[in-house]
Write a protein that holds these residues in place. Structure first.
Motif, PDB file in Angstrom:
ATOM      1  N   GLU A  70       0.682   5.227   4.512  1.00  0.00           N
ATOM      2  CA  GLU A  70       2.136   5.238   4.343  1.00  0.00           C
ATOM      3  C   GLU A  70       2.817   4.434   5.446  1.00  0.00           C
ATOM      4  OE1 GLU A  70       2.955   9.379   4.204  1.00  0.00           O
ATOM      5  OE2 GLU A  70       2.169   9.633   2.167  1.00  0.00           O
ATOM      6  N   LEU A  71       2.269   4.473   6.660  1.00  0.00           N
ATOM      7  CA  LEU A  71       2.814   3.666   7.755  1.00  0.00           C
ATOM      8  C   LEU A  71       2.672   2.177   7.452  1.00  0.00           C
ATOM      9  CD1 LEU A  71       1.492   5.563  10.920  1.00  0.00           C
ATOM     10  CD2 LEU A  71       3.859   5.453  10.109  1.00  0.00           C
ATOM     11  N   ILE A  72       1.519   1.784   6.910  1.00  0.00           N
ATOM     12  CA  ILE A  72       1.291   0.381   6.541  1.00  0.00           C
ATOM     13  C   ILE A  72       2.314  -0.041   5.494  1.00  0.00           C
ATOM     14  CG2 ILE A  72      -0.327  -1.194   5.401  1.00  0.00           C
ATOM     15  CD1 ILE A  72      -2.597   0.575   6.635  1.00  0.00           C
ATOM     16  N   LEU A  73       2.508   0.796   4.481  1.00  0.00           N
ATOM     17  CA  LEU A  73       3.459   0.495   3.422  1.00  0.00           C
ATOM     18  C   LEU A  73       4.884   0.419   3.966  1.00  0.00           C
ATOM     19  CD1 LEU A  73       4.044   0.177   0.363  1.00  0.00           C
ATOM     20  CD2 LEU A  73       4.260   2.680   0.276  1.00  0.00           C
ATOM     21  N   ALA A  74       5.269   1.382   4.803  1.00  0.00           N
ATOM     22  CA  ALA A  74       6.629   1.423   5.341  1.00  0.00           C
ATOM     23  C   ALA A  74       6.937   0.198   6.194  1.00  0.00           C
ATOM     24  CB  ALA A  74       6.828   2.703   6.151  1.00  0.00           C
ATOM     25  N   ALA A  75       5.900  -0.378   6.812  1.00  0.00           N
ATOM     26  CA  ALA A  75       6.096  -1.568   7.641  1.00  0.00           C
ATOM     27  C   ALA A  75       6.223  -2.843   6.811  1.00  0.00           C
ATOM     28  CB  ALA A  75       4.946  -1.702   8.635  1.00  0.00           C
ATOM     29  N   GLY A  76       6.070  -2.737   5.500  1.00  0.00           N
ATOM     30  CA  GLY A  76       6.292  -3.884   4.623  1.00  0.00           C
ATOM     31  C   GLY A  76       5.088  -4.743   4.347  1.00  0.00           C
ATOM     32  N   HIS A  77       3.895  -4.245   4.646  1.00  0.00           N
ATOM     33  CA  HIS A  77       2.688  -5.047   4.450  1.00  0.00           C
ATOM     34  C   HIS A  77       2.139  -4.882   3.033  1.00  0.00           C
ATOM     35  CE1 HIS A  77       2.751  -5.911   8.690  1.00  0.00           C
ATOM     36  NE2 HIS A  77       2.790  -4.631   8.966  1.00  0.00           N
ATOM     37  N   GLU A  78       1.415  -5.902   2.587  1.00  0.00           N
ATOM     38  CA  GLU A  78       0.767  -5.847   1.282  1.00  0.00           C
ATOM     39  C   GLU A  78      -0.415  -4.891   1.328  1.00  0.00           C
ATOM     40  OE1 GLU A  78      -1.714  -8.721  -1.851  1.00  0.00           O
ATOM     41  OE2 GLU A  78      -1.135  -9.497   0.115  1.00  0.00           O
ATOM     42  N   ILE A  79      -0.595  -4.129   0.253  1.00  0.00           N
ATOM     43  CA  ILE A  79      -1.779  -3.273   0.123  1.00  0.00           C
ATOM     44  C   ILE A  79      -2.557  -3.743  -1.098  1.00  0.00           C
ATOM     45  CG2 ILE A  79      -2.632  -0.950  -0.347  1.00  0.00           C
ATOM     46  CD1 ILE A  79      -0.362   0.137   1.342  1.00  0.00           C
ATOM     47  N   GLY A  80      -3.782  -4.212  -0.851  1.00  0.00           N
ATOM     48  CA  GLY A  80      -4.630  -4.732  -1.910  1.00  0.00           C
ATOM     49  C   GLY A  80      -5.795  -3.803  -2.201  1.00  0.00           C
TER      50      GLY A  80
END
Length: 279
Positions: A70-80
């Motif tokens: 969720e932190l990765i997503l909240a920071a605006g990064h792509e999730i593949g």
């Protein structure tokens, strides 16, 4: 005008890659756990340099570390997509592979609200079914092959590979390849790993690896007007202190060379605009 791009990607495997190799005892599991410690460090560094990165995460890791994802997503990064487990597709049956692909897609959809557009194979080992499955399930790109260094290309389907005859190339598909290389991956340079009688020595000096990584971007800049170079890191590898210093120096060096940082999905779309698919 020339333009050279850098894709900074992270395979957030945690312990899944070690577990897939049969390393399930407490110490290798704890080795993978360090990835969760490294995620905030990496996100902070990316924020300071205003870099948006691509994170490829197995479904089991999203389930194990929802807060970090969720932190990765909240920071605006792509999730593949990076598989459901870290077992290579080449070691699965076609049905097992598709079941894992769908399960991983649904896990990412629940996390992000969208299905992933990009795929990276665990251990960079596709099966003979992978391309067909990715096309069937609507993927834009994949990033597991090494047929170029800084030029994306369209993935073939149906190659015939024989030991004692010339290779027969299959048809070109719409799936875009963002090529990678073990030379631009942190794991073989840094990780000491014993599995059975196999030994990966790793533990190289980070300064030498940094020089190689910067020089690959320099070569791209000198030899072509347009290109995308993809770097692959693993949080539990790159997150150690001296390697984090190396990663920051990489960002600084690439900025000095006028690199434009993009996600892999952005890179795939740029390539698609430059070279539309002609069936």
């Amino acid at each position: 005008m020339s333009q050279h791009y850098a894709c900074i990607s992270f395979d957030f495997d945690a312990m899944s890659g070690l577990v897939a190799r049969g390393l399930t005892t407490p110490t290798p599991v704890s080795r993978g756990e360090f990835g969760a410690i490294a995620i905030p460090r990496i996100l902070d560094l990316l924020k300071r340099y205003e870099i948006t990165a691509s994170f490829f995460i197995p479904g089991v890791v999203i389930g194990t570390y929802p807060k970090e994802c969720e932190l990765i997503l909240a920071a605006g990064h792509e999730i593949g997509h990076h598989g459901w487990t870290h077992v290579p597709p080449a070691n699965l049956t076609p049905q097992e592979e598709e079941d894992g692909l769908v399960r991983g897609m649904e896990t990412i959809r629940k996390l992000t609200g969208n299905v992933p557009r990009g795929y990276r194979s665990p251990s960079w080992d596709l099966s003979n079914s992978t391309v067909e499955l990715l096309l069937r399930h609507g993927f834009l790109y994949e990033s597991s092959m090494m047929g170029n260094d800084h030029e994306p290309y369209r993935v073939r389907q149906g190659d015939v590979v024989l030991v004692d005859e010339p290779m027969q190339f299959g048809k070109t598909t719409s799936l875009i390849e963002l090529p990678i290389s073990w030379t631009l991956d942190d794991f073989p340079h840094f990780e000491y790993l014993r599995v059975g009688q196999s030994l990966a020595p790793g533990l190289q000096n980070a300064t030498g690896v940094l020089e190689n990584w910067v020089n690959d971007f320099e070569y791209m800049s000198q030899t072509c007007d347009w290109g995308i170079l993809t770097y692959t890191c693993h949080p539990y590898v790159i997150g150690r202190g001296h390697r984090m210093i190396m990663l920051e120096k990489l960002f600084e060096a690439l900025q000095e060379k006028d690199a434009k940082f993009i996600t892999l999905e952005q890179g795939a779309r740029l390539y698609d605009q430059r070279s539309p698919f002609n069936a």
